[in-house]
Design a protein around this motif. Structure first.
Motif, mmCIF file in Angstrom:
data_model
loop_
_atom_site.group_PDB
_atom_site.id
_atom_site.type_symbol
_atom_site.label_atom_id
_atom_site.label_comp_id
_atom_site.label_asym_id
_atom_site.label_seq_id
_atom_site.Cartn_x
_atom_site.Cartn_y
_atom_site.Cartn_z
ATOM 1 N N THR A 96 -0.977 -50.428 -1.987
ATOM 2 C CA THR A 96 -2.276 -50.121 -1.374
ATOM 3 C C THR A 96 -2.088 -49.599 0.050
ATOM 4 N N ASP A 197 2.125 -42.991 -7.757
ATOM 5 C CA ASP A 197 1.670 -44.379 -7.624
ATOM 6 C C ASP A 197 2.150 -45.070 -8.899
ATOM 7 N N TYR A 200 3.182 -49.710 -12.338
ATOM 8 C CA TYR A 200 3.374 -50.156 -13.736
ATOM 9 C C TYR A 200 4.617 -49.527 -14.364
HETATM 10 C C1 LIG Z 1 -2.728 -47.757 -9.935
HETATM 11 C C2 LIG Z 1 -2.600 -48.851 -8.931
HETATM 12 N N1 LIG Z 1 -2.069 -48.569 -7.745
HETATM 13 C C3 LIG Z 1 -1.934 -49.525 -6.808
HETATM 14 C C4 LIG Z 1 -2.345 -50.825 -7.030
HETATM 15 C C5 LIG Z 1 -2.201 -51.848 -5.941
HETATM 16 O O1 LIG Z 1 -0.916 -52.318 -5.891
HETATM 17 P P1 LIG Z 1 -0.445 -53.336 -4.752
HETATM 18 O O2 LIG Z 1 -0.756 -54.715 -5.211
HETATM 19 O O3 LIG Z 1 1.012 -53.088 -4.653
HETATM 20 O O4 LIG Z 1 -1.158 -52.990 -3.500
HETATM 21 C C6 LIG Z 1 -2.919 -51.160 -8.248
HETATM 22 C C7 LIG Z 1 -3.397 -52.526 -8.490
HETATM 23 O O5 LIG Z 1 -4.187 -52.809 -9.350
HETATM 24 C C8 LIG Z 1 -3.054 -50.147 -9.227
HETATM 25 O O6 LIG Z 1 -3.603 -50.404 -10.415
#
Ligand SMILES: Cc1ncc(COP(=O)(O)O)c(C=O)c1O
Length: 385
Positions: A96, A197, A200
């Protein structure tokens, strides 16, 4: 006194609202995308050891050397990418913060960022905070594929970047080699960034996860973002990272420094332990999630939902229009209250709310017993609508 205009379009996350309603009605929460099972023991122990060993002061702003080294090693091992921990890697507070820092470091007012939709709800606010304009291009049903001509037409002289989120939230799509090749070709043709990003990346059930930075000519125009949150079931640790060319790493690190100073020091030390897990950990991890996907999808199919089988990640974006004429928010609230299963209304993933009107998103990052509890409740759905 009024708040700044830029915050005017930000809404409270619908997911939080659904969670509130879920706890009021004692519903099984398949809205929130985080696991209800524990993270690996070895990492928990390593975090305790780090805290007891007094690793409790600021880490190096752009990441503890041990973690940056581990990240570089992992990308070499998994994707054949040569990553210099000192010149390419910035450790952040989750994907994020990584995305927000990258937007602020690379975008100027009026720049366009292409976002395939439906999309993870943070990209819009990220763009607004950076003064950039998101431009949406659809994933086409029934299988959530990108239409090559449409994508080609969306790129133009103002395009600064495209977001490449694979495996994808909320559709579960894993972008194919051909789709990645087209994105690479268009980025090169239009001198644009690919901003990935990939939280997953280790949840793939069919197809393969590709890193677009490995395409010819893409390393110097790719910003690779990923995170610890999902791969090690620790969304609360808030550790992510950015891999970028040195010239971009420099401004990204400055923004990251001003925003956060750094990610939690003891957890960075413990994160490095996770990176050392062997292939067996990742294979088992993906196999467990595949079982959960198969279980939930069978239940949803039985009840009459329509959806493309997720190829990766841990979400099912399901069309409920064969079951109900409600809009998505009404249906999600009704299902939480009357059936006892909480989901996310589809409109939260679309720029035009009406495009998500027939969908709800289920998350299957849950213990088998949680999913069985949800399945029992969902078995009443057909009879109740
Ligand atoms: C596509 C995507 N990007 C980023 C994030 C956030 O990840 P992080 O917990 O590393 O901030 C999420 C979390 O749900 C997500 O689904």
């Amino acid at each position: 006194m009024l708040a700044a205009r830029r915050t005017g379009t930000f809404t409270e996350s619908v997911i939080r609202e659904m969670t509130r309603i879920a706890s009021m009605h004692n519903a099984v929460n398949l809205a929130q995308g985080f696991p209800d099972f524990p993270m690996p023991d070895a990492m928990k122990q390593a975090a305790c050891t780090a805290i007891n060993g007094d690793i409790n002061q600021y880490a190096v702003t752009w990441g503890a050397p041990v973690l940056r080294q581990a990240i570089a090693e992992k990308y070499r091992r998994w994707y054949g990418m040569e990553v210099d921990p000192d010149r390419n890697v910035t450790v952040t507070c989750g994907a994020t913060e990584a995305m927000a820092s990258v937007f602020m470091a690379l975008m100027d007012a009026g720049d366009e960022v292409i976002v395939p939709e439906p999309f993870y709800e943070n990209y819009g606010p990220d763009a607004i905070l950076a003064g950039a304009n998101p431009v949406f291009v659809p994933f086409e049903r029934p299988n959530w594929t990108l239409d090559p001509d449409r994508l080609r037409r969306t790129f133009n002289s103002r395009t600064k970047a495209i977001i490449v989120n694979t495996p994808h939230n909320p559709t579960g799509r894993v972008l194919s080699r051909d789709e990645m090749s087209l994105i690479a070709e268009l980025c090169i043709e239009h001198d644009a960034w690919a901003i990935t990003d990939g939280p997953y990346e280790h949840m793939v059930y069919s197809g393969h996860h590709h890193e677009i930075a490995t395409w010819p000519g893409m390393r110097e125009r790719t910003i690779t973002i990923s995170s610890l949150s999902k791969t090690y079931s620790c969304t609360g640790w808030r550790i992510g990272w950015i891999i970028a060319p040195p010239a971009q790493t420099d401004p990204i690190r400055k923004v990251h420094d001003f925003l956060t100073v750094g990610a939690p020091a003891p957890l960075q030390a413990a994160a490095a332990v996770g990176f050392a897990f062997d292939a067996e950990y990742y294979n088992q991890f993906a196999a467990h999630y595949k079982d959960r996907r198969d279980f939930l999808c069978a239940v949803l199919k039985e009840q009459g939902f329509e959806f493309a089988m997720p190829e990766g990640a841990y979400f099912v974006l399901a069309d409920f229009s064969p079951l109900s004429d409600f809009d998505d928010v009404t249906f999600a609230k009704w299902m939480t209250q009357e059936i006892g299963v909480a989901t996310v209304p589809g409109s939260s993933f679309y720029s035009r709310k009406e495009d998500g009107r027939n969908f709800v998103r289920f998350a299957f990052c849950k213990k088998q017993e949680t999913l069985e509890n949800a399945a029992e409740r969902l078995s009443m759905l057909r009879a109740r609508v």
